[in-house]
Design an enzyme around this catalytic site. Structure first.
Site, mmCIF file in Angstrom:
data_model
loop_
_atom_site.group_PDB
_atom_site.id
_atom_site.type_symbol
_atom_site.label_atom_id
_atom_site.label_comp_id
_atom_site.label_asym_id
_atom_site.label_seq_id
_atom_site.Cartn_x
_atom_site.Cartn_y
_atom_site.Cartn_z
ATOM 1 N N TRP A 166 25.355 -19.350 -5.858
ATOM 2 C CA TRP A 166 24.368 -19.668 -5.261
ATOM 3 C C TRP A 166 23.230 -18.378 -5.182
ATOM 4 C CZ3 TRP A 166 22.057 -16.829 -1.024
ATOM 5 C CH2 TRP A 166 21.137 -17.670 -0.216
ATOM 6 N N HIS A 167 23.896 -17.337 -5.429
ATOM 7 C CA HIS A 167 22.677 -16.216 -5.306
ATOM 8 C C HIS A 167 21.978 -16.212 -6.652
ATOM 9 C CE1 HIS A 167 25.334 -14.601 -1.938
ATOM 10 N NE2 HIS A 167 24.083 -13.985 -1.916
ATOM 11 N N GLY A 168 22.219 -16.755 -7.640
ATOM 12 C CA GLY A 168 21.459 -16.595 -9.049
ATOM 13 C C GLY A 168 22.015 -17.613 -9.864
ATOM 14 N N PHE A 177 16.484 -15.841 -4.686
ATOM 15 C CA PHE A 177 17.619 -16.815 -4.476
ATOM 16 C C PHE A 177 17.304 -18.047 -3.982
ATOM 17 C CE2 PHE A 177 19.375 -13.082 -6.068
ATOM 18 C CZ PHE A 177 19.736 -12.283 -5.197
#
Lengths: 306, 487
Positions: free
Chosen positions: B322-324, B487
């Site tokens: 999800w963060h990257g 993000f």
């Protein structure tokens, strides 16, 4: 809400008072001249008479880069001179500094504007390059910068830098930069220099027109304060630069409204020994320029000429 | 529009003034217009994505309203899932999966050149898609009544304080507040402004001061020894905490001025005594979102132990992703999953009997060791979060202990401080800033009810002035985005 607004106002006033006290305490150092500070506002006195104010970019700024070269400029123009040209100075910062000059009650016989077409060709030269961090904070100047389209972030930097160690520790500095070698293959070096001056792009009509109007404001301001105007194309090894014809046409348009003298001395020197790079004169070049050309301004009384 | 920009300094007071000046029934219109203006300050065209997500989830929920069973509601849930996850995939993950497939096929001997998407990542897309997804899932589960007012629902999606970097709010909490009328409340507004001020200090004085050294070292780790790599990693641990918690504080404070209480997103995370505790304190809105919508859906811990471990691993890997869109984030998430599993295995295998009547001193020492150990694990995992690639992360990890003996010499110590972007002044400000942050966190950790509002007015005003002038004297400005905007 009244209680909140009252307390907020009192808090704001107290902190504004602190800001003013701090700015005043670290504001007006002595001992600065054109040859030992990059700041231009520090040179502006109060209620003083000058023979000339120099405007322009670094090409004009460096005319006063050494004490002896500034003396040569004053000798050529016949009296005290203040050099308000700044590094990275397009038309807009020159207008702001000149307005501040007059607002401080100063008077000058003439404005000598060493003008190049690139100064009207981009926002970069008009808002981006001028070093506001080295200038003392003046509310009137900050407001003038905003009125003249400077991004709010740059004006905030102008304010914030007055509270930083680099400002608080400032002292006189020598401003004459180290010389750069002029390469044998001049054509590539010329193109590289033009790429820097013109942002690697053709001149945008709307941008040139926008800063052409700023030039008109400079002319109007000078006329309003009874200062004669002399526009000079200073010597360069770059040859005929982009925008030269455009600048000539712009100046022709302004002849109807304002009286000014115009000297195109851009091609008078071709001797590399007079330059420290392709478009900045070295001390020898400045001396020669002052004695042979700049002195004609005072001698001819700045009558309109070619 | 960044919170730490002059545009916001003008925008926010204007919106706040109008908010309390206009009749309450029009306030949602003002906030919605302000939210769209706020978002369009980045990329005007991307407002269409926000509108699309709003309309799809509004429609999906309204269509679910008339369906009695989950089975009947399911197609509309899938509509919401496809739309939101489709948006995320297209803008954020397409190139990642495309290049992964290309690498895999090339490694297997097949010639394949994957297509590239050149779409710019819309700011906040990971946050608002998850917020609307959560809403749709809650409606599907029957826990949330669909919002009938399209304008209020649009405001729920686009509410500017939390639109681009959270907290990820639950519909049950935020929607009623957006519908309610909030009069000016002195205590609430001043508390909100205090949070904004503290957030700005954390962002421009601490986080942005630490950033240049971190960027210089992580930009070319092969040029640095262990001490510099360790310094950059510890600096990054505090940079990302200050940066992200600053955004949250400003978001919560801004919302509070309007009478809206957003959820707390950080709770002194570097005082966590275990990885599990860390995730109860860090990015709380995201971790609870994954708990409620992914972990519990997989069965949570109400399954066999091996399946439970798999559930943990899946949740943390997906959280990392999800963060990257980079394997470094996947590894970062996976590491945390591994730490969680390991701590449980160790806990089950070695359950130490604490002697009864253990003295306070020993308890403090034991707790300090746990807190320090957790900080070390979390900080080591940040290496993967920050590094540009897995190779770089592994390089940094492998060389973290090189050259420490050089610190015994003056030249060695000086070399650490000669990193481009780090002057002695920056180092001092950064170190003091971290110290102040830890002291504040320690105070709140010890007394969660601690509130500056109860202090004498002269002390309070002095504190506010010190905070304000620290921003002026020490703040770093100039288009410094918040880390979580990526993000």
């Amino acid at each position: 809400m009244r209680r909140f607004l009252t307390k907020l106002s009192v808090f704001a006033v107290l902190n504004a008072a602190f800001a003013c006290a701090f700015l005043a305490a670290f504001d007006r150092p002595e001992g600065f001249h054109e040859w030992n500070t990059h700041s231009r506002l520090l040179l502006i006195e109060h209620d003083k008479d000058y023979e000339a104010v120099i405007l322009g970019s670094s090409r004009a700024n460096l005319m006063s880069g050494l004490e002896e070269t500034h003396a040569a400029v004053e000798a050529a123009l016949g009296g005290p001179v203040v050099n308000l040209a700044s590094f990275g100075g397009g038309v807009t910062p020159n207008l702001v500094f000149l307005r501040h000059f007059y607002a401080r009650g100063n008077r000058t016989e003439r404005i000598v504007y060493l003008l190049d077409p690139f100064a009207l060709s981009s926002h970069h030269w008009n808002h981006g390059r001028v070093r506001l961090g080295i200038e003392p904070f003046r509310l009137s100047v900050a407001l003038d910068l905003l009125r003249n389209g400077f991004p709010p972030g740059r004006v905030w930097d102008y304010f914030q830098t007055k509270f930083q160690l680099s400002w608080l520790r400032k002292g006189p500095v020598a401003i004459w930069p180290p010389p750069r070698a002029i390469p044998e293959d001049r054509s590539q070096a010329v193109q590289e220099r033009l790429d820097v001056l013109y942002d690697r792009a053709p001149i945008d009509d709307a941008t040139f027109e926008q800063y052409g109007e700023k030039l008109g404001e400079v002319l109007a301001l000078a006329a309003q304060h009874n200062s004669k105007i002399v526009i000079v194309r200073p010597p360069t090894l770059l040859g005929k630069v982009p925008g030269s014809a455009r600048l000539d046409r712009l100046l022709e348009r302004y002849r109807d409204a304002y009286e000014f003298a115009y000297y195109d001395w851009s091609a008078v020197f071709d001797d590399e020994d007079l330059f420290f790079d392709l478009d900045h004169l070295n001390p020898s070049g400045i001396e020669r320029f002052c004695t042979k050309y700049l002195s004609r301004i005072a001698a001819e009384g700045a009558e309109p000429s070619d | 529009m960044l919170f730490n920009s002059l545009e916001f300094v003008v925008f926010f007071p204007c919106v706040a003034f109008l908010y309390f000046a206009i009749p309450p029934r029009f306030r949602w219109v003002l906030l919605l217009a302000a939210s769209y203006i706020f978002y369009m300050a980045w990329q005007p065209a991307y407002i269409l994505l926000l509108l699309a997500s709003t309309i799809v989830d509004y429609a999906a929920a309204r269509l679910m309203e008339s369906k009695a069973t989950q089975a009947e509601r399911r197609p509309f849930l899938y509509l919401s899932l496809c739309a939101n996850l489709g948006l995320l995939f297209s803008f954020k993950y397409f190139n990642f999966f495309s290049s992964t497939i290309e690498d895999l096929l090339n490694a297997l001997g097949f010639e394949y050149a994957a297509p590239d998407s050149h779409l710019l990542l819309p700011v906040g897309i990971s946050f608002y898609t998850f917020q609307t997804l959560g809403y749709a899932i809650d409606v599907y589960r029957g826990r949330q009544k669909p919002e009938r007012h399209l304008g209020v629902f649009a405001l729920y999606v686009a509410f500017f304080p939390q639109l681009v970097a959270g907290p990820i709010e639950r519909a049950g909490s935020l929607l009623p507040q957006l519908r309610a009328c909030h009069d000016f409340d002195y205590d609430r507004v001043t508390h909100g402004l205090r949070l904004i001020l503290w957030g700005m200090v954390k962002k421009v004085v601490i986080a942005d001061r630490l950033a240049p050294a971190v960027n210089a070292i992580y930009g070319a780790p092969e040029n640095f020894d262990g001490p510099a790599l360790a310094l950059a990693t510890v600096f990054f641990a505090f940079q990302i905490y200050c940066d992200f918690s600053a955004y949250t504080d400003i978001a919560i404070g801004t919302a509070e001025v309007f009478g809206v209480r957003l959820m707390r997103n950080f709770r002194q995370p570097y005082f966590a005594a275990s990885i599990a505790d860390f995730w109860r304190r860090w990015h709380i809105s995201l971790s609870t979102w994954f708990r409620d919508y992914v972990y519990i859906s997989l069965g949570g811990n109400r399954v066999s132990v091996p399946r439970w471990y798999i559930n943990l691993a899946v949740v943390f890997v997906v959280s990392g992703l999800w963060h990257g869109a980079n394997w470094t984030f996947v590894v970062w998430g996976g590491l945390h999953g591994l730490f969680m599993i390991a701590s449980h295995v160790i806990g089950r295998t070695f359950s130490p009997q604490r002697p009864s009547g253990e003295n306070r001193g020993r308890r403090v020492v034991r707790q300090s060791v746990r807190v320090l150990g957790t900080f070390v694990l979390v900080t080591l995992s940040w290496i993967f979060f920050r590094a540009a690639s897995l190779n770089e992360a592994l390089y940094i990890l492998a060389h973290l202990f090189d050259g420490w003996s050089d610190l015994l010499t003056h030249e060695g110590r000086a070399a650490v401080l000669q990193i481009r972007g780090l002057t002695q002044f920056d180092f001092a400000v950064g170190a003091v800033g971290i110290g102040v942050l830890l002291v504040v966190d320690a105070i709140v950790e010890r007394d969660p009810g601690a509130d500056v509002a109860r202090w004498p007015v002269a002390i309070r005003w002095l504190l506010y002035s010190v905070a304000l002038w620290s921003i002026v004297f020490l703040g770093i400005f100039g288009e410094k985005e918040f880390i979580y905007f990526a993000f």
